[in-house]
Write a protein that holds these residues in place. Sequence first.
Motif, short mmCIF file in Angstrom:
data_model
loop_
_atom_site.label_atom_id
_atom_site.label_comp_id
_atom_site.label_asym_id
_atom_site.label_seq_id
_atom_site.Cartn_x
_atom_site.Cartn_y
_atom_site.Cartn_z
N SER A 167 0.84 -1.43 0.05
CA SER A 167 -0.02 0.04 -0.05
C SER A 167 0.91 1.09 0.08
O SER A 167 2.06 1.13 0.56
CB SER A 167 -0.98 0.17 1.28
OG SER A 167 -0.32 0.12 2.42
N THR B 3 1.24 5.57 0.56
CA THR B 3 0.71 6.45 1.60
C THR B 3 -0.18 7.47 0.83
O THR B 3 -1.30 7.85 1.05
CB THR B 3 1.69 7.19 2.23
OG1 THR B 3 2.79 6.41 2.82
CG2 THR B 3 1.14 8.46 3.29
N GLU C 230 5.97 6.82 -0.83
CA GLU C 230 6.06 6.15 0.20
C GLU C 230 5.36 4.70 0.35
O GLU C 230 4.03 4.73 -0.07
CB GLU C 230 5.70 6.69 1.62
CG GLU C 230 6.75 8.09 1.91
CD GLU C 230 6.36 8.67 2.96
OE1 GLU C 230 5.06 8.28 3.87
OE2 GLU C 230 7.07 9.67 3.34
N LYS D 155 4.37 0.80 1.95
CA LYS D 155 4.10 -0.08 3.20
C LYS D 155 4.06 -1.47 2.53
O LYS D 155 3.10 -1.79 1.80
CB LYS D 155 3.13 0.44 3.98
CG LYS D 155 2.97 -0.18 5.39
CD LYS D 155 1.55 -0.08 5.83
CE LYS D 155 1.28 -0.91 7.24
NZ LYS D 155 0.04 -0.28 8.04
N LEU E 53 14.90 2.24 3.20
CA LEU E 53 14.11 2.03 4.34
C LEU E 53 14.06 3.26 5.03
O LEU E 53 14.80 4.24 5.05
CB LEU E 53 14.88 1.04 5.37
CG LEU E 53 14.99 -0.28 4.80
CD1 LEU E 53 15.98 -1.23 6.20
CD2 LEU E 53 13.36 -0.83 5.06
N LYS E 54 12.59 3.62 5.55
CA LYS E 54 12.48 4.59 6.20
C LYS E 54 12.94 4.65 7.55
O LYS E 54 13.20 3.65 8.07
CB LYS E 54 10.91 5.13 6.38
CG LYS E 54 10.19 5.57 4.94
CD LYS E 54 8.70 5.80 5.48
CE LYS E 54 8.61 7.08 6.39
NZ LYS E 54 7.43 7.39 6.70
N GLU F 146 12.06 5.64 10.25
CA GLU F 146 10.92 5.37 11.50
C GLU F 146 10.33 4.33 11.03
O GLU F 146 9.79 4.24 9.74
CB GLU F 146 10.13 6.67 11.57
CG GLU F 146 11.10 7.85 12.29
CD GLU F 146 10.17 9.15 12.53
OE1 GLU F 146 9.01 8.92 12.35
OE2 GLU F 146 10.73 10.39 13.01
N GLY F 147 9.94 3.42 12.28
CA GLY F 147 8.70 2.50 11.97
C GLY F 147 9.28 1.10 11.46
O GLY F 147 8.57 0.05 11.73
N ASN F 148 10.32 0.96 11.00
CA ASN F 148 11.08 -0.43 10.67
C ASN F 148 11.91 -1.06 11.95
O ASN F 148 12.53 -0.59 12.79
CB ASN F 148 12.01 -0.22 9.51
CG ASN F 148 11.29 0.08 8.04
OD1 ASN F 148 10.59 -0.76 7.60
ND2 ASN F 148 11.70 1.34 7.76
N VAL G 145 6.22 -5.95 9.28
CA VAL G 145 6.04 -4.80 8.42
C VAL G 145 7.26 -4.00 8.03
O VAL G 145 8.17 -3.56 8.75
CB VAL G 145 5.14 -3.98 9.29
CG1 VAL G 145 4.66 -2.56 8.67
CG2 VAL G 145 3.60 -4.63 9.83
N TYR H 159 8.67 -0.45 5.91
CA TYR H 159 8.37 0.94 5.25
C TYR H 159 9.47 1.72 4.56
O TYR H 159 10.70 1.58 5.02
CB TYR H 159 8.00 1.95 6.34
CG TYR H 159 6.71 1.70 7.47
CD1 TYR H 159 5.59 2.17 7.10
CD2 TYR H 159 7.24 0.97 8.54
CE1 TYR H 159 4.52 1.88 7.90
CE2 TYR H 159 5.93 0.58 9.36
CZ TYR H 159 4.77 1.06 9.12
OH TYR H 159 3.68 0.63 9.68
N GLU I 96 10.79 4.14 1.12
CA GLU I 96 10.95 5.37 0.34
C GLU I 96 11.45 5.04 -1.01
O GLU I 96 12.54 4.45 -1.24
CB GLU I 96 11.78 6.49 0.97
CG GLU I 96 11.19 6.87 2.30
CD GLU I 96 12.12 7.97 2.79
OE1 GLU I 96 13.24 7.97 2.39
OE2 GLU I 96 11.53 8.78 3.59
#
Length: 357
Positions: A77, A79, A90, A92, A124-125, A127-129, A153, A155, A157
Amino acid sequence: MYKFIGRHWQKRRERFYLKNRWHLVLDFSLGIIIVMLIATVLVFHYYNPIFFAKPITPLTSQDQLDLNNPPLIIDFSVTKTSISANGLAELKMIYKNDGKSEIKDIKSDLVVVAKNFEIKKIELKEEGNKTDNLKINKNQLNLENLAAGESQVVYLEVYFVTRVKGERNIKWQAQNEYQMQNQSIKEVVSLQDLSVAADLEGTAAIYYNSPQGDILGAGPLPPVVSLPTNYWVFFDVNSTGDFKNLVFTAKLAKNVEVLDRRSLLSGEFKYNADSRQVIWTIADLKNQGDSARVGFEIQFIPTQNQSGNIAVLLSNIKFYATDTLINEVSYGSLPDLTSNLDYDRINKGEGQISEIK
């Protein structure tokens, strides 16, 4: 042996066969049956067939693969389906192992279907990974393993670059491959189409002499207190896509007035004396090679308290319009225009106000 058989045959012949031939037929038939029975017994003795053997059952796997319902689920998906002109999207990704066995060497190649764009890089982003077993090699993502029932999961870029000028639609897909039970499973997943936001650029400039050297203004230069000096102001917009409802505004200083002369190539120009705002609007701005423009004449009369200073003539210069492809509004703002004539190649710097001598 042969004499015994001969005497037995001759005896039977004289007693039975000469009198009635059916005795001969019956004895001959019985002899053939006896020979066949002996042969059958010998065959069964040496062949020894098994009539009640256990049925052969196929080997089964603890977790037999159903290729119509593969154990690995990868959900993609974005953003936003629209991306800025710098090409950043971005993404996911959710990996989920619905099977009962570990899945190894999960590869996902991100590929642009058409050749109008290409993927420049994937990162890789920050944040969040929370995964440590994911590696990125150019456009390929490689997840080393995923245990049974596990999910992860990721995330990302993704940066795109255009290869065909004017193209704004990106169609792309993920080509997945993984190993399970010594089998290689492949699938192709179409990702959400992306649209690239168009560039909307605006400029505002003030001239006494045009870039070609023509005299546009009138009055003293540099400006003199209490004497009028006329200038020409030009607003330009240029876009790489189609826009609608363009609004370009600026606010005039108190001692600046709009005169009647103007040059309007497209749209509508208005001046509100109460708010001291000039407003230029265009209903539809098409993707064009040449910019849209409006020019208008202003008059500036410096006051005594501006002596020795450079005056701001137009301030709060803004523009905005709606991108028709992605239905999003693009905004822009520009520096104030002053009597210093920063865009006038001939008179740049001639903006300090003096007094009458």
